[in-house]
Design a protein around this motif. Sequence first.
Motif, PDB file in Angstrom:
ATOM      1  N   SER A  86       0.806  -1.224   0.000  1.00  0.00           N
ATOM      2  CA  SER A  86       0.000   0.000   0.000  1.00  0.00           C
ATOM      3  C   SER A  86       0.839   1.273   0.000  1.00  0.00           C
ATOM      4  O   SER A  86       0.289   2.372  -0.116  1.00  0.00           O
ATOM      5  N   PRO A  95       2.814   4.346  -1.215  1.00  0.00           N
ATOM      6  CA  PRO A  95       2.856   5.103  -2.473  1.00  0.00           C
ATOM      7  C   PRO A  95       4.294   5.387  -2.887  1.00  0.00           C
ATOM      8  O   PRO A  95       5.235   5.023  -2.167  1.00  0.00           O
ATOM      9  N   ASP A  96       4.469   6.043  -4.013  1.00  0.00           N
ATOM     10  CA  ASP A  96       5.826   6.450  -4.398  1.00  0.00           C
ATOM     11  C   ASP A  96       6.317   7.500  -3.407  1.00  0.00           C
ATOM     12  O   ASP A  96       5.533   8.111  -2.671  1.00  0.00           O
ATOM     13  N   THR A 152       4.661  11.043  -3.353  1.00  0.00           N
ATOM     14  CA  THR A 152       3.296  11.053  -2.813  1.00  0.00           C
ATOM     15  C   THR A 152       3.313  10.829  -1.307  1.00  0.00           C
ATOM     16  O   THR A 152       2.456  11.336  -0.577  1.00  0.00           O
ATOM     17  N   LEU A 153       4.301  10.067  -0.842  1.00  0.00           N
ATOM     18  CA  LEU A 153       4.401   9.731   0.578  1.00  0.00           C
ATOM     19  C   LEU A 153       4.414  10.980   1.458  1.00  0.00           C
ATOM     20  O   LEU A 153       3.795  11.015   2.524  1.00  0.00           O
ATOM     21  N   GLN A 176       1.039  12.510   2.523  1.00  0.00           N
ATOM     22  CA  GLN A 176       0.088  11.681   3.255  1.00  0.00           C
ATOM     23  C   GLN A 176       0.437  11.603   4.741  1.00  0.00           C
ATOM     24  O   GLN A 176       1.538  11.967   5.159  1.00  0.00           O
ATOM     25  N   SER A 183       9.818   2.887   1.466  1.00  0.00           N
ATOM     26  CA  SER A 183       9.324   3.624   0.303  1.00  0.00           C
ATOM     27  C   SER A 183      10.398   3.761  -0.771  1.00  0.00           C
ATOM     28  O   SER A 183      10.114   3.648  -1.970  1.00  0.00           O
ATOM     29  N   LYS A 208      10.714   0.438  -2.477  1.00  0.00           N
ATOM     30  CA  LYS A 208       9.588   0.212  -3.387  1.00  0.00           C
ATOM     31  C   LYS A 208       9.702   1.072  -4.636  1.00  0.00           C
ATOM     32  O   LYS A 208       9.230   0.688  -5.714  1.00  0.00           O
ATOM     33  N   GLU A 209      10.316   2.238  -4.498  1.00  0.00           N
ATOM     34  CA  GLU A 209      10.545   3.095  -5.662  1.00  0.00           C
ATOM     35  C   GLU A 209      11.500   2.429  -6.644  1.00  0.00           C
ATOM     36  O   GLU A 209      11.353   2.551  -7.868  1.00  0.00           O
ATOM     37  N   ASN A 238       9.250  -2.861  -7.053  1.00  0.00           N
ATOM     38  CA  ASN A 238       8.000  -3.147  -6.350  1.00  0.00           C
ATOM     39  C   ASN A 238       7.960  -4.609  -5.917  1.00  0.00           C
ATOM     40  O   ASN A 238       7.026  -5.355  -6.227  1.00  0.00           O
TER      41      ASN A 238
END
Length: 379
Positions: free
Chosen positions: A62, A64-65, A68-69, A72, A88, A91-92, A95
């Motif tokens: 869940s 985000p990039d 965007t993180l 939030q 994060s 994941k960037e 994924n």
Amino acid sequence: MSNALPYILLVLFYIILTVISYYKSRSRFIIEIISIVVFILFFGFRGFIFYDWSSYYPAFESLPDIFTLFTQDWMKWGWEPGFILFASIIKELTNSYQFFILLCTVINTLLLTRFFKLYIAILPLGFMMYLTMNGIQISTDLLRNSIAICIFLNAIPYIQQRKLIPYMSLCLLAATFHSSALAYIPLYFFLDKKLNIWIALTLFIGANIIYLFHIPILKSFISIFVGILMPSTKLWIDSYLNMDATTGSTLSIGYLERLLTATLVFCYYNRLIEKRNSPLFVNATLIFLIIFLLFSEFRTISMRTSTLFSFGYWIVWIDLIDCFKFKNNKILFASFICLYSIIKTYSNCSSDVARYENVLFGASNFNERLVEFRKSLSK
């Protein structure tokens, strides 16, 4: 037995490497490389085993990039900021939750290796002690906490060198991965100081009385403060405490081992200090034992708080071998360590949730393992 077998074989593997390394010191570098590689292969490519993956995998998916993180609310993941940022970034790049687990394992292994090389002559012996004393749990179920613990392990020399700023910096860095690392900050001021042995013994006896007679000291203490909380918060805490209440046998093999360890530590307290020219690891072991017994009415709280001080066990058990005067006693205690390592590993890894899988040889996907996981919990 079948669920625990891979973990038992791993412990046996490190026992064999320890013996080989002891008698063939010229081969130690190669043995160290093998020890590190096998550890990474076993834990870095593990499938969905034990418990915490069931919450970490969906949370990772869940994320985000990274751009965007920052727009939030980070609180919704329930993770510390350092770990969220780290996850994060990974994941960037890719994924892949599996790559994320591999990278965490590599980082932890390198930090562990650095720590062991400072204090243990035979590296596979360090890995064996780690696996026996909460290491399997740390490497599988405490993803954030494991990084924090391994960072702290490399701050320990700064306690002995009395370097406050580097020590605090590493502790604060560790706390950005798991807030429990804040508990390490006060250790700078007393962990490397010789304790009054009689005070320590009194605390240990008191903790044993609380454990053996199931005196609900922690629950009573918490209840004092719960009364001033909101009704919903009070209900949540009560539910957690009731769910986490210990129901196991009091006089277990684990308790007898801890009693034996404490007896040996108190008997050889001064000799253990002389061996390292420091009481740091002996004190950490005593803190582990007292906390485990003191909070024993709640299994999760007891295990997770005492685990922070497991590092003392990894060192002190090895040092105790040298405390015995006669060679036969050394061999006997070393044999006890090996045997207990196998028994403890079997006990900790025999449940269905521990069934080992490795992605290199084929492993269940998240949904498949989740079905099996829920069935195991419902038994």
